[in-house]
Write an enzyme that holds these catalytic residues in place. Structure first.
Site, PDB file in Angstrom:
ATOM      1  CB  ALA A 288      -0.930   0.005   1.212  1.00 31.86           C
ATOM      2  CB  ILE A 291      -1.428   6.927  -5.915  1.00 38.41           C
ATOM      3  CG1 ILE A 291      -0.794   8.325  -5.890  1.00 38.41           C
ATOM      4  CG2 ILE A 291      -2.511   6.883  -6.972  1.00 38.41           C
ATOM      5  CD1 ILE A 291      -0.173   8.741  -7.201  1.00 38.41           C
ATOM      6  CD  GLN A 293      -5.549  -1.204  -0.628  1.00 38.01           C
ATOM      7  OE1 GLN A 293      -5.305  -0.410   0.279  1.00 38.01           O
ATOM      8  NE2 GLN A 293      -6.455  -2.156  -0.515  1.00 38.01           N
ATOM      9  CG  ASP A 446       8.935   6.351  -8.176  1.00 37.14           C
ATOM     10  OD1 ASP A 446       9.721   6.741  -7.287  1.00 37.14           O
ATOM     11  OD2 ASP A 446       8.009   5.567  -7.955  1.00 37.14           O
TER      12      ASP A 446
END
Length: 604
Positions: A288, A291, A293, A446
């Site tokens: 989770a 934004i 899970q 990311d």
């Protein structure tokens, strides 16, 4: 001033207007009764913040989530997406040791990189277990993976999905931090502490740090993203209390209750009767984040009962981006957390656009396909066994993304393997980063370690989570390559000329700003200066870059190009991974490779 120092200073100012007055009252009166009076005014403090944010709500005399419930939840051990082997959610940005943030010249701002502290704790437990003492490191990691297959997150609090409920969450957090700061001020003063550093009171006490962590994990969305950005900072310069608390933020969010999960599934797939015979989704997730899970699932319509990873977005997150960022902006500006050199409006604008695209799972599915083609077409990455899982189109929607389920744990677990394997992984990921920016001009921005899943059995690295992927303009990429080369060659003239042309500098900066820009740039290009192996761990490269942050925040005259906000986050993430796994690798040849590609393209 480092990223942590700015946070400490800013939160101190948040608390100062109300909490310092309370603190002085505590000193001049009976401490217990003064704190009791302050506690009774907590709803008014929260309501005041709500009114300023444009929200309206009845603020009762209890926190956003019942305190006892929140304490119970906070004491549960939440497994991170990074300790599992499937599509890990988002960038939730979590590389411990990262410190190249907005405080460096090009405003390196890292998003959330997940680091599974529990992974290493569990691995160490296995290594110390006498029953496992004869096992190899690979066997220990494999055993951990097998145990991890059946792990599920406990059910957490409901996701606040309306503008009012989220505004109240911010209000409660701000009021709680103010009260906690007052109590800490009183404790230190009455206890005879000689420290006068009241600006650090918010971050230096365990109760407030835990309060911040708990609130961010309950809020999810943009609020939690902020916490994960902060958690990336270099732990050596962070207050210990906050370092420990934000480690929990890196591990992930609370799992949403089952009723919210089913509501999301039915909203995207139709009534349960329409999909339950085609796909089975485990009720509890194994990961989770900010934004959404991730759940394990099984395709019932395939002969082999194919295992899949089902990423489900939290309700209301996509629609709350604007209000969340408005609330964050209001608190930051009111607190003085945003010095002029930070250019907060630019940061908020870039963050807003990034969050919007990350909430579009159909766009992310397209990014998966694109990266799958790019990775599979590069012989070097194929040889290094880099793989992108396939998307299951039939079940992927705007708010649900389904991919094939893959084995592996977060890439940082290779720290327990031999030096050669760590070097191979570190160099391959740094090369991938260079290819993404300078050759493909399409980067997954990311740096979350959970986005690289390493299968120790096959030594395969699976690349997941492409919500934060973006394209870069060719002109920008060529200019930035010139800056990287100038830094590597320590060519001061070339560095300043290109920096002014690209908009990093105006040409009117004072000598302090110019020197900080040069030295931080040289530090950034340090791994590429020679063909000799570069020891990332001993270099302290990201810590050294961040040391120039105070100069930038005070003397910067112009915000950097907006591409830098995401680009530097990814570069810093790659550096931090190499630091974490102790990579000792030659990097100049990687720079030569991308320069040769650009020159070849010019000749053709």
């Amino acid at each position: 001033m480092s990223g942590w120092s700015r946070v400490a200073s800013g939160l101190g100012r948040v608390a100062s207007s109300g909490a310092n007055r309370i603190s002085h009252g505590i000193l001049s009166n009976d401490p217990q009764s003064a704190l009791s009076r302050a506690s009774r005014h907590l709803p008014e403090l929260a309501e005041s913040i709500l009114v300023k944010s444009g929200g309206t709500a009845v603020v009762q005399q209890h926190s956003y989530v019942d305190r006892q419930q929140s304490d119970d939840i906070a004491n549960k051990e939440f497994r991170s997406a990074s300790s599992h082997d499937a599509i890990t959610i988002e960038k939730d940005n979590r590389a411990s040791g990262a410190d190249a943030s907005e405080s460096q010249p090009q405003l390196i701002k890292q998003s959330a990189i997940t680091q599974s502290a529990s992974l290493h704790e569990s691995t160490n437990d296995i290594q110390n277990d006498k029953s496992q003492k004869n096992n190899t490191v690979e066997e220990q990691i494999a055993n951990y993976d097998e145990e991890d297959q059946n792990q599920h997150l406990p059910e957490g609090s409901a996701v606040p999905s309306t503008r009012i409920s989220r505004a109240f969450g911010f209000a409660s957090l701000g009021a709680g931090l103010a009260l906690g700061t007052a109590a800490e001020f009183a404790r230190r003063t009455l206890g005879g502490s000689s420290s006068n550093n009241n600006g650090n009171l918010v971050l230096s006490n365990d109760a407030n740090a835990q309060r911040l962590s708990d609130s961010l994990r309950r809020m999810r969305g943009a609020a939690m993203k902020l916490g994960q950005m902060l958690s990336i900072q270099d732990e050596s310069i962070a207050p210990p209390a906050l370092t420990n608390a934000l480690a929990q933020v890196r591990k992930g969010a609370e799992a949403m209750p089952t009723h919210q999960l089913m509501q999301q599934l039915n909203d995207q797939w139709g009534d349960q009767d329409e999909w339950k015979d085609r796909i089975d989704v485990e009720e509890r997730p194994f990961a989770a984040a900010s934004i959404g899970q991730v759940h394990r699932g099984t395709l019932l319509t395939t002969e082999d009962q194919k295992k899949v990873a089902v990423k489900v977005q939290y309700p209301g997150v996509a629609n709350s981006i604007e209000s969340d960022l408005s609330n964050l902006s209001m608190l930051v500006k009111a607190s003085g957390l945003s010095p002029p050199g930070l250019f907060l409006d630019n940061v908020i604008r870039v963050g807003r656009e990034e969050l919007k695209v990350e909430c579009d799972y159909r766009r992310e599915a397209v990014n998966y396909h694109r990266f799958e083609q790019l990775i599979s077409s590069d012989p070097g990455l194929v040889a290094d066994r880099f793989v992108v899982p396939s998307v299951i189109e039939e079940f992927s929607t705007d708010r649900i993304l389904v991919t094939e389920y893959v084995r592996g744990g977060t890439i940082d677990k290779v720290i327990d393997l031999d030096q050669d394997e760590r070097n191979r992984i570190g160099k391959a990921i740094l090369r991938l980063t260079m290819l993404e920016l300078f050759v493909w001009r399409f980067m997954q921005t990311d740096p979350n370690w959970g986005n690289f899943l390493y299968d120790v059995r096959t030594r395969t690295t699976y690349l997941i989570d492409f919500g934060a992927a973006r394209d870069y303009d060719e002109e920008f990429v060529r200019g930035y390559l010139n800056i990287v080369k100038a830094n590597a060659d320590q060519d001061e003239k070339a560095l300043f000329d290109e920096s002014i042309r690209m908009g990093f500098l105006t040409g009117e900066e004072n000598s302090m700003m110019l020197e900080a820009h040069k030295m931080s740039g040289y530090c950034l290009g340090e791994p590429f200066q020679s063909y000799e192996p570069y020891n990332f761990k001993e270099s302290r490269i990201t810590s050294r870059i961040s040391e120039h942050g105070a100069v930038f925040l005070k003397h910067r005259l112009t915000p950097p190009p907006e591409e830098v906000y995401t680009l530097h986050r990814k570069l810093a993430g790659a550096y931090n991974l190499c630091i974490k796994i102790g990579a000792i690798i030659s990097c100049r040849d990687l720079l030569d490779e991308v320069i040769e590609h650009v020159e070849l393209k010019d000749r053709s």
